[in-house]
Write an enzyme that holds these catalytic residues in place. Structure first.
Site, PDB file in Angstrom:
ATOM      1  N   ASP A  25       0.854  -1.278  -0.009  1.00 30.17           N
ATOM      2  CA  ASP A  25       0.041  -0.087  -0.047  1.00 30.17           C
ATOM      3  C   ASP A  25       0.941   1.306  -0.140  1.00 30.17           C
ATOM      4  O   ASP A  25       1.451   1.527   0.904  1.00 30.17           O
ATOM      5  CB  ASP A  25      -0.989  -0.132   1.328  1.00 30.17           C
ATOM      6  N   ASP A  34      -3.103   2.558  -5.901  1.00 33.58           N
ATOM      7  CA  ASP A  34      -2.125   2.484  -5.071  1.00 33.58           C
ATOM      8  C   ASP A  34      -1.969   1.281  -4.130  1.00 33.58           C
ATOM      9  O   ASP A  34      -1.321   1.307  -2.871  1.00 33.58           O
ATOM     10  CB  ASP A  34      -2.022   3.705  -4.076  1.00 33.58           C
ATOM     11  N   GLU A  35      -2.497   0.172  -4.437  1.00 32.01           N
ATOM     12  CA  GLU A  35      -2.668  -0.962  -3.625  1.00 32.01           C
ATOM     13  C   GLU A  35      -2.794  -2.180  -4.309  1.00 32.01           C
ATOM     14  O   GLU A  35      -3.500  -2.350  -5.222  1.00 32.01           O
ATOM     15  CB  GLU A  35      -4.261  -0.678  -2.834  1.00 32.01           C
TER      16      GLU A  35
END
Length: 420
Positions: free
Chosen positions: A17, A107-108
């Site tokens: 993350d 983003d993960e």
DNA sequence: TCTGGGGTCCTAGGACCC
DNA sequence: TCTGGGGTCCTAGGACCC
């Protein structure tokens, strides 16, 4: 004895993350912003740096309120293409260690490194290497949680933030989970959190002591038992590489708008075009069309219609959506202004060239006489799509009439789009 | 002066069919 | 005349996630 060792499965699931992603990218691109409270956005905060979060600034917060909390807050407009590019680079680094990467947002991602440990060593080493490489090669802070299940890995990465690594060994799982607040569980939001707190349930350990039956009556037949099993540390979910979206939607906050037919149809046409051009680009189509209307008091209503066949033409979707909006407005005749309009298409199917024939009879019942025949319109829309592919999305299209200038840039919208 | 946008999953009620 | 149960599809709303 060889066959009888009952060793637990190892911790081989990673949750990676990126920390305060958009803000971190801005600080990477402009060194003068490093160590300072910054926010991406303007009218609304799309992302805040950790320095800004310390003042209570959060994503989604109105810019004005953020400035009150943090007078030195610096607003930057946002380099949305850089977010996409750098996000992709980060997860390409991850793919150097395993092909099993489930990207859940810009983003993960989850990684399953079960098949990689014989090459690269234990999962904790892989995680440390990924973090080091992402920092050295790209320059972004990445937090990683490592555990035996997705649920544990995700919680571990939350605990690891900012810029940390937390490894939960199988024998430590219960001790790790029990004292943590229920809100860390994926699926427990403000409402469920409050509902549990009212029963004196605040930690995951508290939750694990409740019977699934009681939780079912408290939270519902599906949510209750699911939560109970997560709290007791059962999580059967696998890391899945590819999952296609089951619906597409577009919406637009319009400030305060008198819901005149002209403004409604212009806005809906724009939104329908966003949705259907994405569908056509991936040879997909859907049967159910949903329109959303939000009033100025933030209550919102939806109306939907399911057609006999899947469609992806701008004209059909916008025509049906306009009728649905009209029906919603008719049911709330006392409301004079709306603050948001949205269009969604769901029940998606693959739709090869067949699309040309299928909607013929169907869409005509939604159209007034005098409009071009559906096949003609469909080929017109395909040529619009082709022009966009060559010259960019904004080259050809329907004007977004009546949208306030506070609206979010299209580049930002694209970041949130899931692959169809 | 009221929180943006793109998604997923669940629930509950009604229609319809067998 | 009144009675049952189950499955599927659809609609509307809501919680939650990033």
């Amino acid at each position: 004895m060889f066959g009888y060792s009952s060793r637990m499965p190892a911790a081989t699931i990673l949750h990676a993350d990126l920390d305060a992603f958009y803000a971190s990218v801005e600080q990477l691109l402009d060194p003068s912003l490093r160590g300072k409270p910054i926010a991406v956005g303007g009218g609304v905060v799309l992302a805040a740096s950790y320095e800004a979060k310390r003042f209570g600034v959060t994503g989604g917060m109105p810019g004005r309120q953020a400035r009150v909390l943090c007078p030195d807050l610096r607003f930057v407009p946002g380099n949305f293409f850089e977010y996409q590019r750098l996000g992709d680079e980060v997860f390409e680094v991850c793919r150097d260690f395993t092909p099993v990467v489930e990207r859940i947002s810009i983003d993960e991602a989850f990684l399953d490194v079960t098949g990689s440990v014989h090459l690269f060593g234990p999962a904790s080493d892989i995680a440390a290497t990924i973090r080091r490489r992402v920092q050295a090669e790209i320059g972004l802070p990445l937090s990683i949680g490592v555990a035996r299940t997705k649920h544990l890995a995700k919680i571990a990465s939350q605990v690891a933030k900012p810029d940390g690594l937390v490894v939960v060994e199988p024998e430590d799982e219960i001790a790790f989970l029990s004292p943590l607040p229920v809100r860390l569980i994926w699926g427990v939001g403000p409402v469920t959190g409050e509902r549990l707190a009212a029963e004196g349930i605040t930690t995951i350990g508290d939750l694990a002591e409740e019977s699934p039956g009681r939780l079912a009556s408290l939270l519902g037949q599906a949510a209750g038992p699911k939560l109970a099993s997560l709290a007791r540390n059962h999580d059967p979910r696998r890391v899945e590489v590819e999952r296609r979206a089951g619906s597409v939607s577009a919406q637009s906050a319009v400030g305060r708008m008198r819901a005149t037919p002209e403004l409604v149809s212009a806005t809906i046409l724009h939104l329908a075009d966003r949705v259907t051009s994405r569908l056509r680009g991936r040879q997909r189509a859907g049967r159910t069309i949903t329109a959303r209307v939000r009033f100025t008091d933030l209550r919102s209503v939806t109306r939907s219609a399911t057609l006999a066949a899947a469609v992806s033409t701008t004209s059909i979707v916008s025509t049906v959506a306009c009728e649905l909006v009209a029906s919603a407005l008719a049911d709330h005749a006392h409301e004079r202004e709306v603050s948001l309009l949205g269009v969604a298409v769901s029940g998606l199917e693959m739709s090869p060239v067949l699309q040309l024939e299928l909607p013929l009879g169907l869409e005509d019942q939604h159209l007034r006489p005098g409009t071009p025949r559906s096949a003609d319109r469909w080929s017109l829309e395909r040529s619009v799509d082709a022009a966009r592919e060559r010259f960019g999305r904004d080259a050809v299209g329907y004007a977004s009439v009546g949208l306030s200038d506070r609206r979010v840039p299209d580049d930002f919208r694209q970041l949130a789009e899931r692959p169809l």
